[in-house]
Write a protein that holds these residues in place. Sequence first.
Motif, PDB file in Angstrom:
ATOM      1  N   SER A  25      -0.157  -8.167   9.818  1.00 48.56           N
ATOM      2  CA  SER A  25       0.936  -7.007  10.028  1.00 48.56           C
ATOM      3  C   SER A  25       2.111  -7.623   9.454  1.00 48.56           C
ATOM      4  CB  SER A  25       0.951  -6.315  11.239  1.00 48.56           C
ATOM      5  OG  SER A  25      -0.552  -5.678  11.476  1.00 48.56           O
ATOM      6  N   MET A  85       2.555  -8.229   5.913  1.00 51.50           N
ATOM      7  CA  MET A  85       2.944  -6.972   5.202  1.00 51.50           C
ATOM      8  C   MET A  85       4.175  -6.579   5.327  1.00 51.50           C
ATOM      9  SD  MET A  85       0.909  -5.174   3.153  1.00 51.50           S
ATOM     10  CE  MET A  85       1.217  -3.567   2.509  1.00 51.50           C
ATOM     11  N   LEU A 102      -8.530  -5.351   5.956  1.00 52.75           N
ATOM     12  CA  LEU A 102      -7.549  -4.141   5.021  1.00 52.75           C
ATOM     13  C   LEU A 102      -6.549  -4.652   4.940  1.00 52.75           C
ATOM     14  CD1 LEU A 102      -7.708  -1.586   3.694  1.00 52.75           C
ATOM     15  CD2 LEU A 102      -7.187  -0.459   5.843  1.00 52.75           C
ATOM     16  N   ILE A 103      -5.733  -5.029   5.937  1.00 52.70           N
ATOM     17  CA  ILE A 103      -4.319  -5.568   5.891  1.00 52.70           C
ATOM     18  C   ILE A 103      -4.098  -6.775   5.252  1.00 52.70           C
ATOM     19  CG2 ILE A 103      -2.245  -6.210   7.424  1.00 52.70           C
ATOM     20  CD1 ILE A 103      -3.114  -4.540   9.710  1.00 52.70           C
ATOM     21  N   LEU A 133      -4.476  -5.864   1.530  1.00 50.90           N
ATOM     22  CA  LEU A 133      -3.321  -5.077   1.183  1.00 50.90           C
ATOM     23  C   LEU A 133      -1.945  -5.875   1.041  1.00 50.90           C
ATOM     24  CD1 LEU A 133      -3.427  -1.789   3.381  1.00 50.90           C
ATOM     25  CD2 LEU A 133      -3.713  -2.166   0.929  1.00 50.90           C
ATOM     26  N   SER A 134      -1.975  -7.189   1.993  1.00 50.04           N
ATOM     27  CA  SER A 134      -0.858  -8.092   1.879  1.00 50.04           C
ATOM     28  C   SER A 134      -0.966  -8.828   0.445  1.00 50.04           C
ATOM     29  CB  SER A 134      -0.875  -9.035   2.995  1.00 50.04           C
ATOM     30  OG  SER A 134      -0.751  -8.165   4.314  1.00 50.04           O
ATOM     31  N   PHE A 181      -2.438  -8.038  -2.410  1.00 47.25           N
ATOM     32  CA  PHE A 181      -2.126  -7.397  -3.596  1.00 47.25           C
ATOM     33  C   PHE A 181      -0.738  -6.961  -3.678  1.00 47.25           C
ATOM     34  CE2 PHE A 181      -6.842  -6.187  -3.351  1.00 47.25           C
ATOM     35  CZ  PHE A 181      -7.129  -6.781  -4.404  1.00 47.25           C
ATOM     36  N   ARG A 182       0.144  -6.677  -2.580  1.00 51.71           N
ATOM     37  CA  ARG A 182       1.312  -6.457  -2.509  1.00 51.71           C
ATOM     38  C   ARG A 182       2.080  -7.920  -2.907  1.00 51.71           C
ATOM     39  NH1 ARG A 182       5.266  -3.209  -3.305  1.00 51.71           N
ATOM     40  NH2 ARG A 182       7.159  -3.602  -2.310  1.00 51.71           N
TER      41      ARG A 182
END
Length: 394
Positions: free
Chosen positions: A160, A163, A379-380, A383-384, A386-387
């Motif tokens: 988190s 992210m 999931l996080i 997402l991290s 790809f971000r």
Amino acid sequence: YSQYGGYGFRILFEQRPINVLFYNSNSFSQLKANVDSGGILNIFSDFKGVKLFEEKLWGFKDLSSVFFIFGTILSIILGFRTFFPIRNIRFLSEFIHLKSVFLYKFISRLLLLLGLILFYFFFSLFIYQLNDLNITMIEMKFILLYFAILISVLLFFFFSGIMASLIRSYTLGITLIIFLWFLLQFILPGIINSVTSIKADKLMSVYDLELKKIKILMDFERKSIEKAGISKQEKNNTTTEREIVERYFKHEFVQLQALEKKLEREIEDNVQLYHLLSSFFPSTFYLSCGNEISSCGYHSFLDFYRYVQQMKRKFLRFYIEKKFYSNFPRREMDLNSKKKVFFKVESFVKSDENIFFPKPSLPGHFLMGILILYLYDLLIFLLSYFRFKNILKK
């Protein structure tokens, strides 16, 4: 045996050494019960109903909660600083493949986090040794499981933090991660405790429970007097008296234990609700697991409750056998010499039956909770990643 049956004996709840890490954040700290031949089942303090689910102030109260507070903060900081500032990462990506940059930075911070957890692990073992506490193999397995859960939860906060650092606005990222931390650490646990506490208000109260018992006992007493009159001490092993006590054991006492069983099921349903709600969020799942692993959680209370009811049934049977079926010398039989005749009362308690040894356990819906936690982590993490790629490609 009349006095022995009336006063009975106490059963103590013996805390396990594993509880040292969780002493002030579990469901209860001390528990004992009185077992006698009467109809009331006393568990001190009165945890048989609503009190077990009273809202608890949670905070810096023991080693597990203190480490959790600071561990989550450090995890967020490590995660936030992994790719910050992003201009340095862009510079490195000109010489090293993008995926390699991500893995190098990620693994370096992850090793620091694992080092922090290892320090906590060995410090916990040192605390056990310092207090000369012997940890069984089963307890050690649960300690290792607790640290595995802790790692998964701290990874959630670590990811988190990563992210949040990749959000376009630096201020927005810090604001969101601080809000998330407060939400998971204090707000959601408080909400779940409030929900279970409110639902616990609908449990059968101890007052109503004992009132129903008194009605059963008064009805039994009335029928017994109608059948045999008022009992006298020297005639309490007659055939009529034996028939009465046997009827009580097979009928009225069964009704009394059925009432206790009903309250037990109501408590268990509320415990299941607490575990279900706690399994959806990392912080509450961690607290729920720690509570049960400590051996002073809701499951341990229910096991103690069942054990006390089982011992009460056995003690009543013992009391009936000794008082109504055994021929002991009585003082009235020695009136000529006016000497008191005594006999030795056999103890019902054998070995350490008056001590209850709880076992660490896992909360209900544990498998669902751990799968949800792993899903959050994965999931996080994705997402991290790809971000991270999208930012560097711009």
